[in-house]
Motif scaffolding. Structure first.
Motif, PDB file in Angstrom:
ATOM      1  N   ASP A   1       0.968  -1.154   0.087  1.00  0.00           N
ATOM      2  CA  ASP A   1       0.005  -0.101  -0.068  1.00  0.00           C
ATOM      3  C   ASP A   1       0.861   1.286  -0.075  1.00  0.00           C
TER       4      ASP A   1
ATOM      5  N   TYR B   1      -0.710 -14.109   0.393  1.00  0.00           N
ATOM      6  CA  TYR B   1      -1.470 -13.118   0.076  1.00  0.00           C
ATOM      7  C   TYR B   1      -0.849 -11.970  -1.088  1.00  0.00           C
TER       8      TYR B   1
ATOM      9  N   TYR C   1      -0.480 -12.459  -4.131  1.00  0.00           N
ATOM     10  CA  TYR C   1      -1.350 -12.555  -5.374  1.00  0.00           C
ATOM     11  C   TYR C   1      -2.130 -11.485  -5.472  1.00  0.00           C
ATOM     12  N   LYS C   2      -2.693 -10.774  -4.168  1.00  0.00           N
ATOM     13  CA  LYS C   2      -3.531  -9.719  -4.451  1.00  0.00           C
ATOM     14  C   LYS C   2      -3.048  -8.462  -4.936  1.00  0.00           C
ATOM     15  N   GLU C   3      -1.635  -8.348  -4.658  1.00  0.00           N
ATOM     16  CA  GLU C   3      -0.761  -7.196  -5.225  1.00  0.00           C
ATOM     17  C   GLU C   3      -0.732  -7.543  -6.869  1.00  0.00           C
ATOM     18  N   TYR C   4      -0.543  -8.639  -7.181  1.00  0.00           N
ATOM     19  CA  TYR C   4      -0.556  -9.069  -8.681  1.00  0.00           C
ATOM     20  C   TYR C   4      -1.940  -8.749  -9.432  1.00  0.00           C
ATOM     21  N   ILE C   5      -2.766  -8.757  -8.546  1.00  0.00           N
ATOM     22  CA  ILE C   5      -4.203  -8.662  -9.210  1.00  0.00           C
ATOM     23  C   ILE C   5      -4.632  -7.224  -9.161  1.00  0.00           C
ATOM     24  N   ARG C   6      -4.092  -6.547  -8.452  1.00  0.00           N
ATOM     25  CA  ARG C   6      -4.066  -5.075  -8.499  1.00  0.00           C
ATOM     26  C   ARG C   6      -3.511  -4.440  -9.680  1.00  0.00           C
TER      27      ARG C   6
ATOM     28  N   LYS D   1      -5.983  -4.964 -12.441  1.00  0.00           N
ATOM     29  CA  LYS D   1      -7.206  -3.984 -12.344  1.00  0.00           C
ATOM     30  C   LYS D   1      -6.778  -2.790 -12.879  1.00  0.00           C
TER      31      LYS D   1
ATOM     32  N   LYS E   1      -9.253 -19.021  -3.827  1.00  0.00           N
ATOM     33  CA  LYS E   1      -9.679 -17.645  -4.002  1.00  0.00           C
ATOM     34  C   LYS E   1      -8.804 -16.801  -5.000  1.00  0.00           C
ATOM     35  N   ILE E   2      -7.613 -17.367  -5.078  1.00  0.00           N
ATOM     36  CA  ILE E   2      -6.970 -16.537  -6.329  1.00  0.00           C
ATOM     37  C   ILE E   2      -7.644 -16.699  -7.748  1.00  0.00           C
TER      38      ILE E   2
ATOM     39  N   GLU F   1     -10.827 -14.414  -7.596  1.00  0.00           N
ATOM     40  CA  GLU F   1     -10.419 -13.076  -7.651  1.00  0.00           C
ATOM     41  C   GLU F   1      -9.895 -12.538  -8.898  1.00  0.00           C
TER      42      GLU F   1
END
Length: 408
Positions: free
Chosen positions: A88, A138, A140-145, A148, A174-175, A178
Motif C-alpha cells: 500500500d 496473499y 497474489y492480491k498485489e498481482y491482481i491490483r 485492475k 481464492k486466487i 479474484e
C-alpha cells in the motif's frame, strides 16, 4: 506486445519473453541483488544492440566497476528496473514510474509469480504453523491490483506446485475467483521444464488469464526431448575444485556441444566465462561427497543420510530429511534447482569425483538454461538464491513463442 514483469526475481521469465520478441516495459522486484542483476541484463541488451559489448565484457573481467558500466547506459533503460516491495505504501509510486515508462502505450501482458516460499511443500513441512500466518500467502492480491490498474488483455502467473494444496486448496480457489472477478477467464496446467528441452525436471503451475471478451484457449505444448545430458551441458567448462574461482576470461575448454549452442546458452562468438566458481566446503562434507559419488558410480544408488559410514554421521536427526546429499547425474538431467542451493551445495554434488565439490554458479545457471552472458549480482550466495528461484528462460521462451503464434 508490451509486458510488465512482477516479482521479477533475476528475470528468467522476462528473459524468455524478451528472446521471443516481447517488449519488456518494466520489472518490479523488491530484492536489491536481483534488481541489480536485472539492471546489468538491461545494460547487456543496450550495449549488444549498439555493438558495444566490449564494455560489458570489461565489466565481467573486473576492468570496469558496476557504476562505470551503468554510466554508459541511459537512465531511461536502467529505470525499467523498479526496486521496490509492492505494498500500500509503494503502489502509487510504482504505478507512476511504470506510467512514465509506458507513455501513451498500453500494457498487453502482465507476467510473474509472487514469492513461493509460503506455498512450497518443503516450507510448510519446516514451519510448525504450516505457513498459515505467512503474509506471502496473499501477495497474489498485489498481482491482481496490477491487472485492475493496467487491464492487460492477457496475463501469465507462475508458481510452485504446492500452491494447489496450500490452505487445503482454499488459497488457489481464492486466487482463481479474484482473477475472475477482475475480468478474466483463466486456465492452468502443471508444466515440466524438461518437456521444453531444459535439462532439469522442474514442475510448475502456469496459469494464463485472458479478458472475457477474447477468444482464447490454454495452448497445448508438444513434449520436446533433447536427447542431451548434463555431461553435454558441462562439457566445455573447465575443471575446478571446491572454493576455486575461475578468473573471467577466455577460459572455456574443449569444443562446445551442439545443445549448448542451439539453445542459446552459449553463442559461438561468446568467449567470456564468468561466475564459474564453487563454494568452499568442509573436509567432512567433501568426504561425504566423494562417498556419495563412488556409490552412485558403482551402484547407481543415492545414499540416504543414515546410510553413510558411521564416522560421517554428525547430525542427531537420522529419521527425517534423509536425502540431504544428492548428485547431479552426468548421463541424465538434473533434479530441481531450488533457492536452498544458496545455503549449501549438498543437494547438488558435481558428478566428477576428481572435482569433488558442489556445482558452480555457472553450472547451476546452465541447468536453469540461462545464457552464459547472464551475470548474477552481487555475491555467490545472492547468485545461487536468484538462480534457484528463477523460471528457466528456455521454458519461458517456448511458452512465449506459442502465445505469440496464437495472438498474431
Amino acid at each position: 506486445m508490451n509486458v510488465i514483469d512482477l516479482f521479477a526475481g533475476a528475470g528468467g521469465l522476462s528473459e524468455g519473453f524478451r528472446q521471443a520478441g516481447f517488449n519488456i516495459i518494466a520489472h518490479v522486484e523488491m530484492d536489491q541483488n536481483a534488481s541489480l542483476t536485472l539492471k546489468t541484463r538491461e545494460a547487456f541488451y543496450y550495449l549488444k544492440e549498439r555493438n558495444k559489448l566490449d564494455l560489458y565484457k570489461k565489466y565481467l573481467k573486473n576492468e570496469l566497476t558496476r557504476d562505470e558500466l551503468y554510466s554508459n547506459i541511459p537512465e531511461a533503460i536502467l529505470d525499467k528496473v523498479i526496486n521496490a516491495e509492492i505494498s500500500d505504501l509503494t503502489i502509487n509510486d510504482i504505478y507512476n514510474r511504470i506510467d512514465s515508462l509506458l507513455g501513451n502505450e498500453k500494457v498487453n501482458l502482465v507476467i510473474g509469480g509472487p514469492p513461493c516460499q509460503a506455498y512450497s511443500l518443503v516450507g510448510r513441512a519446516r514451519d510448525p504453523k504450516k505457513m498459515k500466518n505467512d503474509p506471502r500467502n496473499y501477495l497474489y492480491k498485489e498481482y491482481i491490483r496490477f491487472l485492475k490498474k493496467y487491464s492487460p488483455d492477457y496475463f501469465l502467473f507462475e508458481n510452485v506446485l504446492g500452491l494447489l494444496s496450500a490452505g487445503k486448496g482454499e488459497i488457489f480457489e481464492k486466487i482463481k475467483l479474484e482473477m475472475n472477478r477482475a475480468g478474466y477467464n483463466i486456465d492452468y496446467k502443471v508444466l515440466n521444464s524438461k518437456d521444453f528441452g531444459v535439462l532439469q525436471s522442474r514442475r510448475r503451475i502456469i496459469l494464463i488469464g485472458w479478458k472475457k471478451n477474447l477468444n482464447f484457449n490454454f495452448p497445448s505444448f508438444e513434449v520436446e526431448e533433447s536427447g542431451s545430458t548434463i555431461r553435454d551441458l558441462f562439457y566445455d567448462l573447465p575443471e575446478i575444485q571446491a572454493g576455486e574461482i575461475k578468473k573471467p576470461g577466455n577460459t572455456y575448454k574443449n569444443e562446445v556441444k551442439s545443445y549448448v549452442i542451439t539453445n542459446g546458452i552459449r553463442s559461438l562468438d561468446w568467449d567470456i566465462l564468468s561466475q564459474h566458481q564453487a563454494r568452499p566446503q568442509r573436509e567432512l562434507d567433501l568426504e561425504i561427497y566423494k562417498y556419495c559419488v563412488e556409490v552412485w558410480n558403482s551402484e547407481r544408488r543415492k545414499v540416504k543420510y543414515n546410510q553413510l559410514p558411521y564416522h560421517l554421521i554428525t547430525h542427531k536427526n537420522t529419521k527425517t530429511f534423509l536425502d540431504r546429499f544428492n548428485i547431479i547425474p552426468y548421463d541424465g538431467i538434473s533434479h530441481t534447482i531450488v533457492s536452498h542451493i544458496s545455503k549449501d551445495g549438498h543437494y547438488y554434488i558435481h558428478p566428477d569425483i576428481k572435482q569433488n565439490r558442489s556445482i558452480s554458479i555457472r553450472e547451476a545457471a546452465r541447468i536453469q538454461s540461462f545464457p552464459d552472458s547472464y551475470y548474477f549480482e552481487t555475491s555467490r550466495t545472492a547468485a545461487f538464491k536468484q538462480i534457484g528461484n528463477a523460471v528457466p528462460p528456455m521454458m519461458a521462451k517456448k511458452i512465449a513463442l506459442k502465445l505469440k503464434s496464437i495472438l498474431f
